[in-house]
Design an enzyme around this catalytic site. Sequence first.
Site, PDB file in Angstrom:
ATOM      1  N   ASP A 142       0.906   5.160   1.861  1.00 18.57           N
ATOM      2  CA  ASP A 142       0.269   5.843   2.989  1.00 18.57           C
ATOM      3  C   ASP A 142      -0.450   7.086   2.473  1.00 18.57           C
ATOM      4  OD1 ASP A 142       1.313   3.943   4.673  1.00 18.57           O
ATOM      5  OD2 ASP A 142       3.028   5.156   5.290  1.00 18.57           O
ATOM      6  N   HIS A 155       0.856  -1.200   0.000  1.00 17.91           N
ATOM      7  CA  HIS A 155       0.000   0.000   0.000  1.00 17.91           C
ATOM      8  C   HIS A 155       0.885   1.241   0.000  1.00 17.91           C
ATOM      9  CE1 HIS A 155       1.199  -0.381   4.197  1.00 17.91           C
ATOM     10  NE2 HIS A 155       0.889   0.892   4.377  1.00 17.91           N
ATOM     11  N   HIS A 173       4.827   0.106  -0.138  1.00 16.10           N
ATOM     12  CA  HIS A 173       5.603  -0.721   0.778  1.00 16.10           C
ATOM     13  C   HIS A 173       4.729  -1.809   1.377  1.00 16.10           C
ATOM     14  CE1 HIS A 173       3.888   2.687   2.974  1.00 16.10           C
ATOM     15  NE2 HIS A 173       3.950   1.973   4.088  1.00 16.10           N
ATOM     16  N   ARG A 179       8.376  -8.757  15.157  1.00 20.65           N
ATOM     17  CA  ARG A 179       8.742  -7.408  14.700  1.00 20.65           C
ATOM     18  C   ARG A 179       7.799  -6.422  15.375  1.00 20.65           C
ATOM     19  NH1 ARG A 179      10.826  -4.145  10.239  1.00 20.65           N
ATOM     20  NH2 ARG A 179       9.306  -2.510   9.815  1.00 20.65           N
TER      21      ARG A 179
HETATM   22  C1  GA4 Z   1      -2.426   2.905   5.606  1.00 18.09           C
HETATM   23  C2  GA4 Z   1      -1.553   3.855   6.461  1.00 18.09           C
HETATM   24  C3  GA4 Z   1      -1.966   3.845   7.949  1.00 18.09           C
HETATM   25  O1  GA4 Z   1      -1.517   2.647   8.580  1.00 18.09           O
HETATM   26  C4  GA4 Z   1      -3.503   3.966   8.108  1.00 18.09           C
HETATM   27  C5  GA4 Z   1      -4.114   2.753   7.432  1.00 18.09           C
HETATM   28  C6  GA4 Z   1      -5.641   2.594   7.514  1.00 18.09           C
HETATM   29  C7  GA4 Z   1      -6.050   1.684   8.691  1.00 18.09           C
HETATM   30  O2  GA4 Z   1      -5.329   0.744   9.016  1.00 18.09           O
HETATM   31  O3  GA4 Z   1      -7.130   1.930   9.245  1.00 18.09           O
HETATM   32  C8  GA4 Z   1      -6.098   2.068   6.125  1.00 18.09           C
HETATM   33  C9  GA4 Z   1      -4.854   2.245   5.194  1.00 18.09           C
HETATM   34  C10 GA4 Z   1      -3.896   3.110   5.983  1.00 18.09           C
HETATM   35  C11 GA4 Z   1      -5.222   2.876   3.835  1.00 18.09           C
HETATM   36  C12 GA4 Z   1      -6.560   2.376   3.229  1.00 18.09           C
HETATM   37  C13 GA4 Z   1      -7.614   2.034   4.308  1.00 18.09           C
HETATM   38  C14 GA4 Z   1      -7.292   2.830   5.562  1.00 18.09           C
HETATM   39  C15 GA4 Z   1      -6.612   0.641   6.059  1.00 18.09           C
HETATM   40  C16 GA4 Z   1      -7.360   0.629   4.774  1.00 18.09           C
HETATM   41  C17 GA4 Z   1      -7.650  -0.458   4.096  1.00 18.09           C
HETATM   42  C18 GA4 Z   1      -3.877   4.162   9.567  1.00 18.09           C
HETATM   43  C19 GA4 Z   1      -4.026   5.039   7.205  1.00 18.09           C
HETATM   44  O4  GA4 Z   1      -4.238   6.193   7.489  1.00 18.09           O
HETATM   45  O5  GA4 Z   1      -4.285   4.501   5.961  1.00 18.09           O
END
Ligand code: GA4
Length: 334
Positions: A211, A209, A266, A276
């Site tokens: 961020d 994904h 990443h 980890r």
């Molecule tokens: C990815 C980056 C951060 O960890 C996060 C994630 C969020 C979550 O875990 O709730 C998301 C992911 C992240 C992107 C798309 C959506 C939202 C899970 C998911 C499938 C906290 C964020 O802000 O976006």
Amino acid sequence: MVVQSQPAALDPLSNLIKSCKPTSLFTEIPEVDLTDPAAKTQIVKACEEYGFFKVVNHGVSLELMNKLEAEAVKFFSQSQSEKDKASPPDPFGYGSKRIGPNGDVGWIEYLLLNANPQLTSHKTLAIFQERSQKFRRAVDEYIVAVKKMSYQVMELMADGLNITPRNVMSKLLKDERSDSCFRLNHYPPCPDHQLQALSGRNLIGFGEHTDPQIISVLRSNNTSGLQIQLRDGTWVSVPSDQSSFFLNVGDALQVMTNGRFKSVKHRVLADTNKSRISMIYFGGPPLSEKIAPLPTLLAEEEESLYKEFTWCEYKMSAYKSRLADHRLGLFEKT
Ligand code: GA4
């Protein structure tokens, strides 16, 4: 256009085993020494080439990092029923195996918290009220230190990009309404050695994904697992380094630089026999902030590659997506 990934299979665990080509160790990670006068140029170069870099001489004490790591280990070693009291993550709270609301899974458990004391949620308060205040203090102290370092990096970035005022990006993170969050991840060792012995198969801890935020600042213990995708599409493994930080360009920064910086894809693979632990600060802007290329970065006649949107709109759309989706696709001009 958003490229939707496949829906989750009925057995969520089957989604965790993935055939990944063997990856090579990424030994040329750009390293930025924050005390070096060349830091500003190195940050910009790294963001252009990889959307990823390592920061050393950052001023955050190792003691602070280790203290939080120890508290996180304590948290995750509680019984499942104890941890489940902070569940579900909506989005803040404790989560296990399920990531986000749309069917993504990983060999992971985590705690997702708001990183903005002004906006601390009931959930976050409850998590700590029932548990140790020592944990809460460790989280708070760590976040304060990491934020301070992140502001410095964003100001050096502005210097390197030759844009003024130099707080044009850092102020979005500093804002009392900044929508920033903090994540503690625990990737338990993979219990079944055979699982990984199956030729070339890997256990996905956190699927690929980008961020959504502006910048992400990661620190992990000395267990590797983090991989990034290079511009040519190959995946490389990032050797762990518990005294440094790894910084990612997020989608919002890609837009603010009109694509000059790219948010880096990443993922994390679980290890066969070591836990980890990672801690990540995701620096985001206030919800009402318009996300658009910084005018001073646009050359004459250059147009934005993206439609106008607010961080709130982007975040709402992100929460409707699956991890691997190309979230910016919806906002690209056609
Ligand atoms: C990815 C980056 C951060 O960890 C996060 C994630 C969020 C979550 O875990 O709730 C998301 C992911 C992240 C992107 C798309 C959506 C939202 C899970 C998911 C499938 C906290 C964020 O802000 O976006």
